[in-house]
Design an enzyme around this catalytic site. Structure first.
Site, mmCIF file in Angstrom:
data_model
loop_
_atom_site.group_PDB
_atom_site.id
_atom_site.type_symbol
_atom_site.label_atom_id
_atom_site.label_comp_id
_atom_site.label_asym_id
_atom_site.label_seq_id
_atom_site.Cartn_x
_atom_site.Cartn_y
_atom_site.Cartn_z
ATOM 1 N N SER A 391 0.846 -1.282 -0.016
ATOM 2 C CA SER A 391 0.119 -0.140 -0.116
ATOM 3 C C SER A 391 0.820 1.531 -0.191
ATOM 4 O O SER A 391 0.130 2.516 -0.376
ATOM 5 C CB SER A 391 -0.823 0.058 1.303
ATOM 6 O OG SER A 391 -1.620 -1.264 1.354
ATOM 7 N N SER A 392 2.027 1.186 0.237
ATOM 8 C CA SER A 392 2.780 2.304 0.323
ATOM 9 C C SER A 392 3.025 2.975 -0.744
ATOM 10 O O SER A 392 3.330 4.107 -1.107
ATOM 11 C CB SER A 392 4.115 2.191 0.877
ATOM 12 O OG SER A 392 4.896 1.169 0.003
#
Lengths: 698, 296
Positions: A391-392
């Site tokens: 998700s980064s």
């Protein structure tokens, strides 16, 4: 009477005249001989003598020390240490016999450690062949006799009896009879013999004693070609720090890399020159190598060197000033080791990379890896290993949405609900497995909505009206290509432009299914290197300018008086690779959402960052991945990669950080990545654990 | 006609010319290191050198002798007092010498590096062309001189013997342009008592200073410290004063320290020298005498 008188007179004068004529002729001949002698001796004598003593003047190039490497605060990371050396410069056609004599004399005053093949077949550095070469050179007369006898006895044409065959005549017993001094001489001879004509080699440059130096210096007159010298060797005052990115320098024995031999020779290198063979040492070889000294060397008619005069002292290679702050690097290493100490499952490494978002300077890059139970420096892995980041990468996806025009500052609310497809995996956000939720881009990032990102990908593929259980009507390849194009603008999946060779650009996944585009939107498909991850963080932090990360900031000379770092020669300007064409408002929204992640009221991250004396903004990532590390038997095991990007201070970012903790157990719920980035930020700002003291071992 | 071709004269003329040419060619033809002929010329010029030197020195000496007479009287008074003390010093010396011998025996030291004999000599020739390269002295192989012996001026080491004739020798000076033949291992002691070794490898004619390098230590070296021969090389005995440290700087590459040494000796005014014959035999002494040279 007259006649008689005449006759008498005739006979009287006749004999002496003939005799005189004879004398005259002899005199003339002698005179000619003497004149010729005089001509040869006195008039032409000088010329003949000069012809005999004809000298040739050649320029020999000498080695100069390599440039050194300093950190951002001009602290030495790689230096040179002077060592005593005994060198040999070979003449133009120096005979083996002459060299053997010199070696034999030298063996009486210096000792060169050696192991012969006769003593130890495994660890030998002096083969039987080497011994034979020396024996042949040292006992030339004896050998000539043996050869003549043999050739005569066996009726061989001596032309067909070459050196290889001649060496066969040396028996093992001859070699076994050689005493220590002769073996020592053979070792010296081997070194001398490795010199090319009119080039210098080190006979001994390790552990040369003061006695050996003194003896060689004072007896140099009797050791043609041999002299004392000062050599250098690479030293690393900070031990292992960054060793994996500093690179290596070849030894004199290795010399130039075989694969690019001709390229190096063309650049004026000698075969036994020490050159950078990897990473910084290789990348900046042209800066570090320096300019060779030039010795005017006179060689007489028989090829011996009779005089050497230094015409140009040469110039030491220039020094590199890195962007790395070794103090912060040291703290990062400490943080990384601390993280690694708490490892779980297959986790065997950790990468922390910090970049200055204002110019792309790499402030510190720490990589630590466990290899066979030992912790090794793996700063190299920062730009050579790639991982799925999870998700980064979402901020990049949102900004891609802005770039593509599928969302805008005014229109960015999307419904988050579990997605179901025919023929593709279902997708739901971790915090919202069942319900229906309206999310703005800020909320979507703050709450890390997978669905929002997947919807963006669908929109980019031209599919706006989601209906459950449909086949995804998007062109997988086209959509992914589009997403990759946007991601590359942030550094994800493109060369970062770091000033190091052999950078990995990550691994794009193989497109087989439209669902992959949706997974790529939340970082579950393509893999990126920690350096790309950090460049991406810096690009987000500074509002869309992608700088090439760099390790070298300046090139400086050497102060001739102190030997320390000298004047600035070249300042390397920051390099902008591209700018992202997204409005400032959109970046502000992304920044706000990242502030929420670290300082808001959701999740575990704010808890970790509570009380930090700086304002941090970031984005976590958890990638469901498969182990692909060193342990081959475990490859393919499902694992979690925990990642984090962030920057600080929020208002005017001066550091952007990426943390990658790969291969944690699948289902991992801990906060190791958050703790690691908090520690790294504390390390940078010198607060918390790093506040009271400047360094751990001082 | 008859007069001109007179046999005796003719032969005489021929022989003279042949002799002349022979002598000429011999002197031009320098095969080998020190040809017989050169040896003779060296010795002959040596004799002439002394012939001229002696009266000049005599006159020169007369003036200083008168000056010195007064000093001598005063000195004499002082010396008489000292003579009284000599007896006891001698006795003490004797005791110390015996003790020293005994201790050496115990240590099985045959000859220390510092032991040497001295032979004094006078400079008899110096070529302006090679003013800083070579001087010729009035002692030779008959006095026991050998190639490689160290030569001291009044105050310190000046060079080494490179050529020996029966009654004269050539001394190559430390200031020789191509220093190879007279490289000397030297040492400096720092304030902390650390001994730093190096080699005198160059002479800087502009600064009139010797350069000592091959120094690997990075210890601080004070200016004004004495530089002496180290004796480690086996050719030059230990402890001969060379000069004092004038400046310590880094070499042109900033790699190692190099020391500029102000020589103790004034190389422009060398008149009397002392040749040092080293007693201590080290591994390599006489190992490389010229006779052994295979190429010559």
């Amino acid at each position: 009477m007259v006649a008689k008188q005449n006759k008498q007179k005739d006979s009287k004068s006749h004999v002496p005249f003939r005799l005189n004529l004879l004398f005259f002729i002899i005199f003339v001949l002698f005179a000619i001989l003497i004149i010729q002698l005089g001509f040869l001796q006195i008039i032409r004598g000088e010329d003949f003598k000069a012809e005999v003593q004809r000298t040739e003047s050649t320029i020999i190039q000498g080695n100069v020390p390599r440039g050194e490497i300093y950190d951002a605060h001009l602290k030495k990371i790689v230096g040179n240490e002077a060592t005593n050396a005994i060198i040999y410069t070979r003449g133009k056609n120096t005979e083996a016999k002459t060299m053997a004599t010199t070696a034999s004399r030298l063996s009486k005053i210096i000792s060169l450690p050696h192991v012969t093949e006769l003593e130890n077949e495994e660890k030998k550095d002096l083969t039987i062949r080497d011994l034979k070469d020396y024996y042949f050179a040292a006992h030339q007369e004896e050998m000539e006799e043996r050869i003549e006898n043999y050739v005569h006895k066996n009726k061989i044409n001596s032309n067909n009896f070459d050196y290889e065959d001649q060496l066969e005549l040396i028996k093992e017993s001859d070699l076994e009879r050689m005493h220590d001094e002769e073996l020592n001489a053979a070792a010296i001879y081997k070194k001398m013999n490795s010199a090319y004509a009119l080039s210098a080699v080190n006979i001994k440059n390790k552990d040369v004693t003061s006695e050996e130096m003194a003896a060689v210096a004072e007896n140099a007159e009797y050791l043609p070609g041999v002299n004392t010298s000062t050599d250098w060797e690479r030293v690393y005052p900070l031990d292992d720090m960054l060793r994996s990115v500093l690179g290596t320098v070849s030894t004199e024995k290795q010399g130039l890399p075989e694969s690019q031999l001709n390229a190096y020779l063309a650049k004026g290198y000698s075969r036994n020159d020490r050159v950078g063979t990897s990473l910084i040492e290789l990348q900046y070889e042209d800066v570090l190598r320096g300019t060779k000294s030039r010795l005017q060397t006179e060689v007489n008619a028989s090829g011996d060197i009779i005089k050497q005069v230094e015409r140009y002292a040469g110039e030491k290679g220039d020094n590199l000033v890195l962007t790395i702050d070794t103090e912060i690097q040291k703290r990062f290493d400490e943080v990384a080791l601390n993280t690694l100490a708490q490892r779980q499952g297959l986790n065997d490494s950790v990468y922390i990379t910090a970049i200055n978002p204002k110019n792309g300077d790499i402030i510190a890059m720490s990589g630590k890896k466990i290899v066979k139970g030992e912790i090794e420096d793996d700063a190299l892995g920062v730009f050579q290993n790639s991982f799925t980041m999870g998700s980064s990468v979402k901020p990049a996806t949102v900004l891609s949405g802005y770039l593509d025009g599928v969302i805008s500052v005014d229109n960015n609310v999307i419904v988050d609900m579990p997605l179901q497809f025919q023929g593709s995996e279902n997708i739901s956000s971790v915090y919202n497995r069942h319900g229906v939720k309206y999310l703005s881009d800020i909320q979507a990032l703050a709450e890390s909505s997978n669905v929002y990102m997947a919807m963006l990908a669908m929109r980019m593929g031209g599919y706006y009206d989601y209906k459950p259980n449909e086949f995804l009507p998007i062109d997988a390849e086209e959509t992914i290509a589009k997403m990759r194009k946007y991601n590359r603008q942030f550094g994800l999946g493109s060369p970062t432009g770091i000033d190091l060779p052999n950078e990995s650009i990550g691994q794009p996944g193989e497109v087989t299914n439209a669902g992959q585009a949706l997974f790529n939107a939340f970082g579950q498909f393509d893999t990126y290197t920690p350096l790309q991850h950090a460049q991406y963080a810096a690009t987000i932090a500074n509002g869309g300018i992608r700088y090439a990360p760099r390790l070298v900031r300046e090139i400086r000379g050497t102060n001739p008086d102190t030997g320390e770092l000298g004047a600035l020669k070249t300042k390397i300007e920051p390099k902008i690779l591209n700018e992202i064409n997204v409005s400032k408002e959109a970046f502000n929204r992304v920044h706000q959402s990242m502030w929420q992640v670290a300082n808001g009221s959701l999740g575990l991250t704010p808890a970790v960052f509570r009380g930090a004396p700086y304002t941090f903004a970031g984005k976590t990532g958890t990638a469901e991945a498969y182990y692909w590390g060193e342990n081959e038997s475990m490859r393919g095991t499902p694992v979690y990669n925990m990642t984090f990007i962030g920057f600080a201070p929020y208002d005017d970012p001066e550091i952007a950080v990426s943390v990658v903790v790969p291969y944690l157990p699948s289902g991992y719920l801990g906060t190791i990545h958050v703790e690691t980035i908090r520690n790294a930020m504390d390390a940078y700002f010198g607060v918390g654990r790093f506040g009271s003291h400047t360094s751990s071992d001082e | 006609m008859k007069k001109f071709f007179s046999n005796k004269k003719l032969i005489g003329l021929l022989i003279t010319v042949i002799l002349f040419i022979t002598v000429l060619s011999l002197s031009f033809n320098r095969m080998g290191n020190i040809p017989f002929f050169q040896t003779i010329t060296n010795d002959v010029t040596g004799v002439f050198g002394r012939l001229f030197e002696a009266p000049i020195r005599a006159v020169d000496g007369l003036f200083s002798k008168v000056n010195n007479l007064q000093d001598t009287y005063i000195e004499n008074q002082r010396l008489k007092k000292e003579i009284d003390r000599i007896g006891e010093v001698q006795a003490e010396n004797q005791a110390i010498r015996q003790e020293n011998e005994k201790l050496k025996e115990e240590l099985e030291l045959q000859a220390t590096l510092t032991e040497y004999e001295k032979i004094t000599a006078t400079v008899i020739a110096r070529n302006p062309d090679k003013w800083l390269d070579i001087v010729v002295i009035d002692r030779g192989s008959t006095d026991g001189l050998k190639v490689g012996m160290s030569v001291l001026g009044g105050k310190g080491l000046i060079g080494r013997i490179t050529e020996v004739n029966p009654t004269s020798s050539k001394v190559m000076l430390l200031t020789h342009a191509e220093q190879q033949a007279v490289q000397t291992s030297a040492e400096v002691t720092t304030e902390d008592g650390e001994t730093i070794y190096g080699v005198i490898t160059h002479y800087d004619p502009q600064r009139k200073q010797l350069i000592m390098d091959r120094i690997t230590s990075d210890a601080t070296i004070e200016e004004g410290t004495s530089v002496v021969s180290s004796g480690l090389g086996g050719v030059v005995p230990r402890g001969l004063l060379i000069g004092e440290v004038a400046e310590v700087s880094m070499d042109e590459h900033g790699l190692s320290q190099q020391i500029y040494v102000t020589p103790t000796e004034d190389f422009d005014q060398i008149r009397f020298v002392t040749v040092i014959s080293r007693n201590a035999r080290t591994v390599n002494e006489n190992e490389f005498s010229k006779e052994e040279e295979p190429n010559e």
